[in-house]
Design a protein around this motif. Structure first.
Motif, mmCIF file in Angstrom:
data_model
loop_
_atom_site.group_PDB
_atom_site.id
_atom_site.type_symbol
_atom_site.label_atom_id
_atom_site.label_comp_id
_atom_site.label_asym_id
_atom_site.label_seq_id
_atom_site.Cartn_x
_atom_site.Cartn_y
_atom_site.Cartn_z
ATOM 1 N N ALA A 134 0.842 -1.203 0.000
ATOM 2 C CA ALA A 134 0.000 0.000 0.000
ATOM 3 C C ALA A 134 0.876 1.251 0.000
ATOM 4 O O ALA A 134 0.578 2.230 -0.710
ATOM 5 N N GLY A 135 1.957 1.221 0.755
ATOM 6 C CA GLY A 135 2.882 2.351 0.765
ATOM 7 C C GLY A 135 3.500 2.595 -0.597
ATOM 8 O O GLY A 135 3.665 3.743 -1.036
ATOM 9 N N TYR A 136 3.837 1.514 -1.278
ATOM 10 C CA TYR A 136 4.392 1.639 -2.634
ATOM 11 C C TYR A 136 3.380 2.267 -3.586
ATOM 12 O O TYR A 136 3.707 3.187 -4.330
ATOM 13 N N VAL A 137 2.158 1.791 -3.554
ATOM 14 C CA VAL A 137 1.120 2.325 -4.443
ATOM 15 C C VAL A 137 0.887 3.806 -4.170
ATOM 16 O O VAL A 137 0.815 4.618 -5.109
ATOM 17 N N VAL A 138 0.805 4.177 -2.912
ATOM 18 C CA VAL A 138 0.610 5.586 -2.557
ATOM 19 C C VAL A 138 1.787 6.428 -3.046
ATOM 20 O O VAL A 138 1.599 7.515 -3.604
ATOM 21 N N THR A 139 3.002 5.923 -2.863
ATOM 22 C CA THR A 139 4.191 6.653 -3.310
ATOM 23 C C THR A 139 4.165 6.887 -4.814
ATOM 24 O O THR A 139 4.412 8.004 -5.285
ATOM 25 N N VAL A 140 3.864 5.853 -5.578
ATOM 26 C CA VAL A 140 3.840 5.988 -7.036
ATOM 27 C C VAL A 140 2.729 6.937 -7.474
ATOM 28 O O VAL A 140 2.936 7.787 -8.344
ATOM 29 N N LEU A 141 1.567 6.831 -6.861
ATOM 30 C CA LEU A 141 0.461 7.717 -7.235
ATOM 31 C C LEU A 141 0.772 9.169 -6.886
ATOM 32 O O LEU A 141 0.425 10.080 -7.645
ATOM 33 N N ARG A 142 1.423 9.390 -5.761
ATOM 34 C CA ARG A 142 1.803 10.768 -5.397
ATOM 35 C C ARG A 142 2.846 11.327 -6.353
ATOM 36 O O ARG A 142 2.841 12.513 -6.660
ATOM 37 N N ARG A 143 3.762 10.479 -6.786
ATOM 38 C CA ARG A 143 4.806 10.924 -7.711
ATOM 39 C C ARG A 143 4.238 11.239 -9.089
ATOM 40 O O ARG A 143 4.860 11.969 -9.858
ATOM 41 N N ASP B 45 1.591 13.017 -9.959
ATOM 42 C CA ASP B 45 1.367 14.462 -9.965
ATOM 43 C C ASP B 45 0.927 14.980 -11.335
ATOM 44 O O ASP B 45 1.520 15.895 -11.903
ATOM 45 N N GLY B 46 -0.092 14.339 -11.901
ATOM 46 C CA GLY B 46 -0.635 14.780 -13.185
ATOM 47 C C GLY B 46 -0.030 14.083 -14.394
ATOM 48 O O GLY B 46 -0.550 14.193 -15.494
ATOM 49 N N ARG B 47 1.090 13.391 -14.218
ATOM 50 C CA ARG B 47 1.703 12.664 -15.335
ATOM 51 C C ARG B 47 1.048 11.299 -15.480
ATOM 52 O O ARG B 47 0.374 10.817 -14.584
ATOM 53 N N THR B 48 1.289 10.658 -16.601
ATOM 54 C CA THR B 48 0.824 9.281 -16.749
ATOM 55 C C THR B 48 1.703 8.387 -15.882
ATOM 56 O O THR B 48 2.867 8.702 -15.616
ATOM 57 N N LEU B 49 1.175 7.280 -15.457
ATOM 58 C CA LEU B 49 1.910 6.391 -14.559
ATOM 59 C C LEU B 49 3.196 5.845 -15.186
ATOM 60 O O LEU B 49 4.180 5.629 -14.486
ATOM 61 N N VAL B 50 3.208 5.636 -16.482
ATOM 62 C CA VAL B 50 4.419 5.095 -17.119
ATOM 63 C C VAL B 50 5.578 6.073 -17.072
ATOM 64 O O VAL B 50 6.731 5.683 -17.245
ATOM 65 N N ASP B 51 5.298 7.356 -16.817
ATOM 66 C CA ASP B 51 6.352 8.367 -16.724
ATOM 67 C C ASP B 51 6.864 8.568 -15.296
ATOM 68 O O ASP B 51 7.763 9.366 -15.068
ATOM 69 N N VAL B 52 6.277 7.846 -14.358
ATOM 70 C CA VAL B 52 6.669 7.985 -12.955
ATOM 71 C C VAL B 52 7.902 7.121 -12.685
ATOM 72 O O VAL B 52 7.937 5.955 -13.075
ATOM 73 N N GLY C 91 13.020 2.859 -7.961
ATOM 74 C CA GLY C 91 13.541 3.121 -6.620
ATOM 75 C C GLY C 91 12.545 2.778 -5.526
ATOM 76 O O GLY C 91 12.876 2.035 -4.589
ATOM 77 N N PRO C 92 11.311 3.304 -5.625
ATOM 78 C CA PRO C 92 10.319 2.949 -4.609
ATOM 79 C C PRO C 92 10.000 1.452 -4.574
ATOM 80 O O PRO C 92 9.804 0.887 -3.502
ATOM 81 N N LEU C 93 9.973 0.810 -5.735
ATOM 82 C CA LEU C 93 9.672 -0.615 -5.774
ATOM 83 C C LEU C 93 10.754 -1.403 -5.032
ATOM 84 O O LEU C 93 10.450 -2.220 -4.153
ATOM 85 N N LEU C 94 12.005 -1.150 -5.358
ATOM 86 C CA LEU C 94 13.105 -1.868 -4.703
ATOM 87 C C LEU C 94 13.198 -1.517 -3.224
ATOM 88 O O LEU C 94 13.457 -2.386 -2.390
#
Length: 142
Positions: free
Chosen positions: A20-29, A31-38, A42-45
């Protein structure tokens, strides 16, 4: 509660919280961009590393808090562990097939990596839930 059941609970809680922390981190990052551009690697590892360290630390803490708890495993514990792993590993196979199909369809690496991670997390959660449920129900054949 046996040490094996405590480990299942630790796996369940740590996996759910860190994923859940990973998902929240990626979604916060995003910030209006598409997810593939996030930037997700680093957060995954980091999340995987944090989950491993957290599970180890929690098991040590629980062992310190309950030093007289039995560490002996019997046949039932081993069978529950094996059955839980069989159930959980089904998601590893599903994730592998999904990632393979996504790679063949030339999907972005973001989606391939994330479907693999999701399925590893689901495998851990499903396996842990199966173990906990089996511990509290009559085991087949016993």
């Amino acid at each position: 509660m046996t040490l094996t059941e405590k480990r299942a609970w630790i796996t369940l809680v740590v996996t759910v919280v860190t994923y859940a922390g990973y998902v929240v981190t990626v979604l916060r990052r995003a910030d209006g961009r598409t997810l593939v551009d996030v930037p997700y690697a680093g957060p995954l590892l980091s999340t995987i590393g944090i989950a491993m360290v957290a599970a180890i630390v929690l098991e040590i803490l629980i062992s310190m808090v309950t030093p007289n708890a039995s560490r002996v495993t019997d046949v039932r514990d081993k069978e529950i562990g094996r059955l839980g792993e069989y159930i959980g590993q089904s998601f590893v196979a599903i994730g592998g097939v999904a990632a393979l199909l996504m790679a063949l369809a030339e999907w972005d690496w973001f989606w391939i990596a994330n479907v693999i991670y999701l399925n590893f997390a689901l495998a851990a959660v499903l396996g842990a839930v199966a173990k906990v449920v089996i511990y509290h129900r009559p085991f087949p054949g016993w």
